[in-house]
Design a protein around this motif. Structure first.
Motif, mmCIF file in Angstrom:
data_model
loop_
_atom_site.group_PDB
_atom_site.id
_atom_site.type_symbol
_atom_site.label_atom_id
_atom_site.label_comp_id
_atom_site.label_asym_id
_atom_site.label_seq_id
_atom_site.Cartn_x
_atom_site.Cartn_y
_atom_site.Cartn_z
ATOM 1 N N GLU B 145 66.322 -5.202 54.819
ATOM 2 C CA GLU B 145 67.301 -4.695 53.856
ATOM 3 C C GLU B 145 66.938 -3.276 53.458
ATOM 4 O O GLU B 145 65.786 -2.987 53.104
ATOM 5 N N ALA B 146 67.928 -2.385 53.509
ATOM 6 C CA ALA B 146 67.650 -0.977 53.247
ATOM 7 C C ALA B 146 68.336 -0.493 51.977
ATOM 8 O O ALA B 146 68.342 0.692 51.678
ATOM 9 N N THR B 147 68.923 -1.427 51.230
ATOM 10 C CA THR B 147 69.665 -1.043 50.029
ATOM 11 C C THR B 147 68.814 -0.214 49.079
ATOM 12 O O THR B 147 69.205 0.863 48.621
ATOM 13 N N HIS B 148 67.599 -0.701 48.831
ATOM 14 C CA HIS B 148 66.722 0.001 47.887
ATOM 15 C C HIS B 148 66.307 1.358 48.416
ATOM 16 O O HIS B 148 66.216 2.323 47.672
ATOM 17 N N LEU B 149 66.063 1.376 49.713
ATOM 18 C CA LEU B 149 65.618 2.641 50.317
ATOM 19 C C LEU B 149 66.702 3.712 50.182
ATOM 20 O O LEU B 149 66.419 4.858 49.816
ATOM 21 N N ILE B 280 63.999 3.009 65.241
ATOM 22 C CA ILE B 280 64.752 2.813 64.011
ATOM 23 C C ILE B 280 66.247 2.822 64.329
ATOM 24 O O ILE B 280 66.751 3.763 64.971
ATOM 25 N N GLY B 281 66.928 1.776 63.909
ATOM 26 C CA GLY B 281 68.366 1.673 64.141
ATOM 27 C C GLY B 281 69.154 2.193 62.943
ATOM 28 O O GLY B 281 68.592 2.644 61.951
ATOM 29 N N ARG B 282 70.494 2.089 63.068
ATOM 30 C CA ARG B 282 71.343 2.621 62.001
ATOM 31 C C ARG B 282 71.309 1.703 60.775
ATOM 32 O O ARG B 282 70.973 0.507 60.884
ATOM 33 N N ILE B 283 71.670 2.259 59.657
ATOM 34 C CA ILE B 283 71.788 1.473 58.422
ATOM 35 C C ILE B 283 73.261 1.103 58.269
ATOM 36 O O ILE B 283 74.136 1.994 58.367
ATOM 37 N N GLY B 297 75.004 -5.733 50.872
ATOM 38 C CA GLY B 297 73.913 -4.744 50.774
ATOM 39 C C GLY B 297 73.862 -3.905 52.032
ATOM 40 O O GLY B 297 74.807 -3.886 52.821
ATOM 41 N N LYS B 298 72.751 -3.221 52.208
ATOM 42 C CA LYS B 298 72.591 -2.389 53.420
ATOM 43 C C LYS B 298 71.405 -2.917 54.215
ATOM 44 O O LYS B 298 70.364 -3.264 53.648
ATOM 45 N N THR B 299 71.583 -2.974 55.523
ATOM 46 C CA THR B 299 70.471 -3.441 56.359
ATOM 47 C C THR B 299 70.260 -2.511 57.543
ATOM 48 O O THR B 299 71.119 -1.688 57.884
ATOM 49 N N MET B 300 69.121 -2.689 58.119
ATOM 50 C CA MET B 300 68.807 -1.967 59.358
ATOM 51 C C MET B 300 67.855 -2.830 60.173
ATOM 52 O O MET B 300 67.258 -3.769 59.648
ATOM 53 N N GLY B 321 55.747 -6.456 59.391
ATOM 54 C CA GLY B 321 56.020 -7.023 58.069
ATOM 55 C C GLY B 321 55.720 -6.022 56.958
ATOM 56 O O GLY B 321 56.451 -5.910 55.974
ATOM 57 N N GLU B 322 54.637 -5.274 57.161
ATOM 58 C CA GLU B 322 54.260 -4.254 56.174
ATOM 59 C C GLU B 322 55.347 -3.187 56.063
ATOM 60 O O GLU B 322 55.759 -2.788 54.973
ATOM 61 N N LEU B 323 55.845 -2.760 57.226
ATOM 62 C CA LEU B 323 56.903 -1.751 57.246
ATOM 63 C C LEU B 323 58.132 -2.276 56.501
ATOM 64 O O LEU B 323 58.748 -1.572 55.695
ATOM 65 N N LYS B 324 58.452 -3.535 56.792
ATOM 66 C CA LYS B 324 59.620 -4.164 56.174
ATOM 67 C C LYS B 324 59.424 -4.195 54.659
ATOM 68 O O LYS B 324 60.330 -3.856 53.892
ATOM 69 N N HIS B 325 58.214 -4.534 54.250
ATOM 70 C CA HIS B 325 57.942 -4.607 52.811
ATOM 71 C C HIS B 325 58.152 -3.245 52.148
ATOM 72 O O HIS B 325 58.779 -3.140 51.098
ATOM 73 N N PHE B 326 57.633 -2.207 52.755
ATOM 74 C CA PHE B 326 57.748 -0.875 52.149
ATOM 75 C C PHE B 326 59.201 -0.400 52.118
ATOM 76 O O PHE B 326 59.624 0.273 51.184
ATOM 77 N N ILE B 327 59.952 -0.755 53.167
ATOM 78 C CA ILE B 327 61.358 -0.328 53.197
ATOM 79 C C ILE B 327 62.146 -1.056 52.108
ATOM 80 O O ILE B 327 63.004 -0.469 51.439
#
Lengths: 332, 338
Positions: B145-149, B280-283, B297-300, B321-327
């Motif tokens: 999920e990229a909504t927060h990012l 990295i793909g599109r959001i 929401g927004k995902t990538m 998983g770490e990358l996903k967490h930070f995003i």
């Protein structure tokens, strides 16, 4: 006027002797015989045996006499009949002539000229055919002149006679018969000023002495191969006109040095080293040297022909480094 | 890579000095001198070629031609230049039939353009083949999920009055994740594993003549602004061919961002001797199901290719998983710096 190389030297001697009464000549057979190669012909008749002196066969004594005479204010122009014989004069040349101005803090002038001739090609054997300029080139304190044509021979000899330092003036026996245009009026050619004999853009050929003419003979073949060569004649190897050589190499990016002397330890080695030290980043190909093989000059005619660098050797050296995109159309 | 190292590039001092001045690495040139040595003319030839390509690409005077939307679409898809097309509609307006004739004509042309593989294209071809041949690639993907990012970026730009790109954010996130997972920051060369202490992130930059990977050095020690500045500078210089050799050296991990295209996920090829690469793909706007509730929401999608010789699936999955967490929780990493 169109005259030969030997006549140009004869004229320079005569004119300088007429102009300056301190100039005199000494050497083996220079008087009544007129020199082994006819260089001093007619001078004894005009200037007398006090100014054109026949000496015994004692080369070291001839140079020693010249060192003494020049230190008292005279201007001796002595002849060492073959350059090979200069080996017996080395103490006088290297330890006396080359050092006196320096050791006297410049108070003593030493205006002497040692005329000599070298080179192979006339079937004269190992002891009468050498090109020993590199030995003299190595010694600080003497100037070394190597004219490649009649015009330069006359102009450079006049400069040598008027110079207040010891000068070794190396003629080439194969050039004595060469004809060239020489003006009637008085002229001199400065030392340390190279001549760009032919302009070009692809490769710089620095040739000394008679090799200048061999380089010129190679030009047409090179042009047919799509290679434009720039030919430089340093005229004097001490002092050496490094600026002109560097400027040319900066333009062309390629350098060939040609001399008749053996390649190993020759003048070409010094020029190549100097170029890579100073302008390495301008080199687009390795520097090549064309010189004689590391052997005494053979007496046998076929072997002597093989020994002497010629225009084909120059062409091959050029072709070896003129490889690449800009030359590709000519490679078939 | 090993075979590339085995054969050094020969170049004349003059060619080297000139290439250095232009900021072009030697491997772009094809040597035409003795023994394949690169000489000055090869550098000149390459730059002239590139310059003429740029000239071809710059549009000449833009003509306003009347064209129907359908005709325009077809011309775009079929890559037909409308400049030589005669319009048969009203006032010379180009209609779809005019374009279709042109398409027909161009299909009839049997002459193919053939170009020998050379320069940077040749280097890329070799490196990609070597990587695919030598490194057993495994690609893991995860929807994130990229909504927060996205929100975070907007707020950040508003607050600091600077523009930052998603690439800048990903460089920061990857750098931080690499620090927590040093097992990914490894290179394999000649059967030797090197565990790196510095964290240098390469960014794949597309150019007309081919891909290049400028490197953001010590990215973990840089603030987001610094990274943003560095990325802008190097991407610009990559596009204008002004990169220095050092700008492309010592990359440890590469990011390939295709988010600006319509790409969701892909299998990126590892930039050897590195051992992993992040695609990295599109959001997109997406339906997110959470606690049996549906929300928008927004995902990538993240695509992580790793070299299975160097590591196994589990540590790679943990890193992903770490990358996903930070995003999904960008404040965790990005708030640190303020």
């Amino acid at each position: 006027m169109l005259i030969r190389y030997n006549k140009a030297i004869n004229n320079a001697l005569r004119e300088e002797m007429q102009k300056d009464s301190t100039v005199f000549i000494a050497g083996e057979d220079v008087g009544n015989a007129g020199g082994s190669f006819g260089i001093t012909r007619g001078l004894i008749a005009e200037f007398g045996s006090a100014r054109v002196i026949d000496t015994p066969i004692s080369e070291s004594a001839i140079v020693g006499m010249a060192v003494g005479a020049s230190s008292t204010g005279l201007r001796p122009v002595i002849e060492i009949m073959f350059m090979d014989f200069i080996a017996v004069c080395f103490d006088q040349i290297i330890n006396q002539a080359a050092k006196m101005r320096y050791m006297s803090g410049g108070q003593m002038a030493l205006p002497l000229v040692i005329r000599t001739q070298g080179g192979a090609g006339l079937n004269a054997g190992p002891q009468h055919s050498q090109s020993l300029e590199a030995l003299l080139f190595h010694i600080p304190g003497i100037k070394v002149v190597m004219p490649s044509n009649p015009y330069d021979a006359k102009g450079l000899l006049k400069t040598a006679i008027r110079d207040n330092n010891p000068v070794v003036f190396i003629e080439n026996k194969a050039l004595y018969g060469m004809k060239g245009e020489v003006p009637e009026e008085d002229y001199t050619i400065p030392f340390g000023k190279a001549k760009i004999v032919k302009e070009g853009i692809d490769v710089t050929i620095v040739a000394v002495g008679q090799m200048v003419n061999k380089a010129l003979a190679a030009v047409e073949t090179l042009e047919n191969n799509g290679i434009s060569a720039e030919i430089i004649d340093p005229r004097t190897i001490t002092p050496l006109d490094t600026d002109t050589i560097k400027q040319s190499v900066k333009k062309t990016g390629r350098l060939i040095i040609v001399h008749e002397a053996v390649k190993i330890g020759g003048v070409g080695a010094e020029i190549a080293a100097m170029i890579q030290e100073d302008i390495f980043d301008y080199l687009d190909a390795p520097i090549q040297r064309v010189g004689a093989p590391f052997t005494p000059v053979p007496y046998s005619k076929p072997l002597e022909n093989y020994y002497l660098p010629n225009e084909n050797d120059i062409i091959n050296a050029v072709k070896k480094i003129c490889v690449g995109r800009q030359f590709s159309f000519a490679s078939h | 890579m090993t075979s590339l190292l085995a054969k050094p590039t020969f170049a004349s001092p003059r060619a080297r000095a000139y290439a250095n001045k232009l900021g072009i690495a030697l491997d772009h040139f094809e040597g035409s001198g003795p023994n394949g040595r690169i000489i000055e003319q090869d550098v000149i030839h390459y730059t002239e070629k590139i310059n003429s390509q740029i000239k071809d690409l710059t549009p000449t005077k833009k003509q306003h031609r009347k064209i129907t939307p359908l005709a325009k679409n077809i011309s775009n898809i079929q890559n037909i230049s409308i400049e030589q097309v005669q319009g048969s509609g009203m006032d010379g307006k180009i209609v779809s039939a005019d374009i279709l004739i042109k398409v027909q004509q161009s299909n009839n042309i049997t002459d193919k353009k053939k170009l020998r593989l050379a320069g940077i294209r040749k280097v890329i071809a070799k490196r990609m083949t070597d990587s695919k041949r030598n490194a057993p690639h495994v690609t893991l993907t995860v929807k994130t999920e990229a909504t927060h990012l996205v929100n975070y970026r907007n707020v950040y730009m508003e607050k600091h009055k600077i523009k930052i790109s998603f690439t800048d954010l990903f460089v920061k996130i990857v750098a931080e994740s690499l620090r927590k997972h040093p097992i990914i920051n490894v290179s394999l060369e000649e059967e030797m594993l090197t565990y790196h202490n510095d964290i240098n992130i390469g960014i794949a930059v597309a150019r007309e003549e081919g891909l290049i990977v400028p490197v953001i050095h010590n990215a973990d020690q840089k603030s987001l602004e610094q990274i943003s500045f560095d990325v802008k500078d190097k991407v610009n210089r990559a596009r204008t061919r002004k990169l220095k050799r050092t700008d492309t050296e010592n990359s440890r991990f590469t990011i390939s961002n295709l988010g600006m295209y319509e790409v969701d996920a892909f299998t990126p090829v590892i930039n050897q001797p590195e051992s992993a690469i992040l695609g990295i793909g599109r959001i997109i706007e997406d339906i997110i199901v959470e606690n049996s509730q549906i929300r928008i929401g927004k995902t990538m999608v993240l695509s992580l290719s790793f070299d299975h010789r160097v590591m196994d699936g589990a540590p790679a999955a943990e890193f992903l998983g770490e990358l996903k967490h930070f995003i999904e929780n960008p404040e965790d990493i990005l708030s640190l710096q303020n």
